[in-house]
Design a protein around this motif. Sequence first.
Motif, mmCIF file in Angstrom:
data_model
loop_
_atom_site.group_PDB
_atom_site.id
_atom_site.type_symbol
_atom_site.label_atom_id
_atom_site.label_comp_id
_atom_site.label_asym_id
_atom_site.label_seq_id
_atom_site.Cartn_x
_atom_site.Cartn_y
_atom_site.Cartn_z
ATOM 1 N N LEU A 274 42.263 35.963 43.577
ATOM 2 C CA LEU A 274 42.390 37.124 44.442
ATOM 3 C C LEU A 274 41.015 37.769 44.572
ATOM 4 O O LEU A 274 40.269 37.849 43.591
ATOM 5 N N LEU B 243 39.019 41.248 45.906
ATOM 6 C CA LEU B 243 39.105 42.637 46.349
ATOM 7 C C LEU B 243 37.712 43.070 46.773
ATOM 8 O O LEU B 243 36.778 43.024 45.976
ATOM 9 N N ARG C 131 42.538 51.148 46.080
ATOM 10 C CA ARG C 131 42.530 49.711 46.393
ATOM 11 C C ARG C 131 42.420 48.885 45.123
ATOM 12 O O ARG C 131 43.077 47.854 44.991
ATOM 13 N N SER D 282 45.864 49.074 43.220
ATOM 14 C CA SER D 282 46.909 48.300 43.896
ATOM 15 C C SER D 282 46.584 46.807 43.855
ATOM 16 O O SER D 282 47.488 45.972 43.739
ATOM 17 N N GLY D 283 45.306 46.445 43.911
ATOM 18 C CA GLY D 283 44.914 45.042 43.846
ATOM 19 C C GLY D 283 45.203 44.426 42.481
ATOM 20 O O GLY D 283 45.678 43.285 42.393
ATOM 21 N N ALA E 261 47.494 45.491 40.391
ATOM 22 C CA ALA E 261 48.954 45.416 40.316
ATOM 23 C C ALA E 261 49.462 44.214 41.098
ATOM 24 O O ALA E 261 50.373 43.495 40.639
ATOM 25 N N GLN E 262 48.896 43.951 42.274
ATOM 26 C CA GLN E 262 49.285 42.809 43.093
ATOM 27 C C GLN E 262 48.981 41.503 42.354
ATOM 28 O O GLN E 262 49.803 40.588 42.327
ATOM 29 N N ALA E 263 47.789 41.411 41.748
ATOM 30 C CA ALA E 263 47.408 40.202 41.019
ATOM 31 C C ALA E 263 48.356 39.958 39.845
ATOM 32 O O ALA E 263 48.765 38.817 39.595
ATOM 33 N N ARG E 264 48.726 41.013 39.152
ATOM 34 C CA ARG E 264 49.660 40.863 38.021
ATOM 35 C C ARG E 264 51.027 40.407 38.519
ATOM 36 O O ARG E 264 51.667 39.567 37.894
ATOM 37 N N ALA E 265 51.473 40.949 39.647
ATOM 38 C CA ALA E 265 52.773 40.561 40.194
ATOM 39 C C ALA E 265 52.759 39.104 40.651
ATOM 40 O O ALA E 265 53.778 38.402 40.536
ATOM 41 N N MET E 266 51.616 38.634 41.154
ATOM 42 C CA MET E 266 51.490 37.244 41.598
ATOM 43 C C MET E 266 51.337 36.280 40.428
ATOM 44 O O MET E 266 51.477 35.077 40.595
ATOM 45 N N HIS F 55 46.652 49.442 33.619
ATOM 46 C CA HIS F 55 46.454 47.992 33.551
ATOM 47 C C HIS F 55 45.503 47.588 32.426
ATOM 48 O O HIS F 55 45.252 46.402 32.250
#
Length: 189
Positions: free
Chosen positions: A95, A97, A110, A113-114, A116-121, A161
């Motif tokens: 990912l 950013l 950003r 949220s980035g 958090a997005q990486a952890r969710a993926m 995080h």
Amino acid sequence: MSAPRGLSAEEAAAWEKVAATTVPLHPLKPVQPRPAHEAKAPARPAPPKKASLPRPPKPARIAPPPPPTRPTQPDRGLDSHWDRRLKSGALQPELTLDLHGHNLDAAYDRLMSGVAQARAMGARTILLITGKPRPVAAADRSDRRGAIRAKVLDWLAASSHHSAIAAVRRAHQRHGGDGALYIVLRRER
């Protein structure tokens, strides 16, 4: 070195007023008279005292500092395999950013949220493009170039995080060099 001068009459009066308002931490216990039926032990003669100088007072004991607190999860850092991949540029981030063109508030949002997005993926590596740090005093970078780069580590350390981050390293030249960072996330369990 001169001898202490003592207190003046005004200072002694002020001291008496202050002393009258205090309460002792460990009050002296009143001396209890011994019952008459208790036999007194014969007093031993005191040994002759040697003429000596008065002993200097013992230094106050300083408590040792508390042991350092350990994080709930020990920081194991990265193994040599990860370090070699990061240094050689062989790592392909999952990912990216890019925080260019953002003000501090937008960059913070950003970044959070980035991550958090990486952890969710389930991603393990993030390439964070911040721009090169500038040789300016770090205390006041609110609107100068390099302000985002100066704040990123603090933002990550204070975020929710922080326990999911295994390491933050400078990016390889192919991925931005001094103007970018790798964020390596711990494997989710």
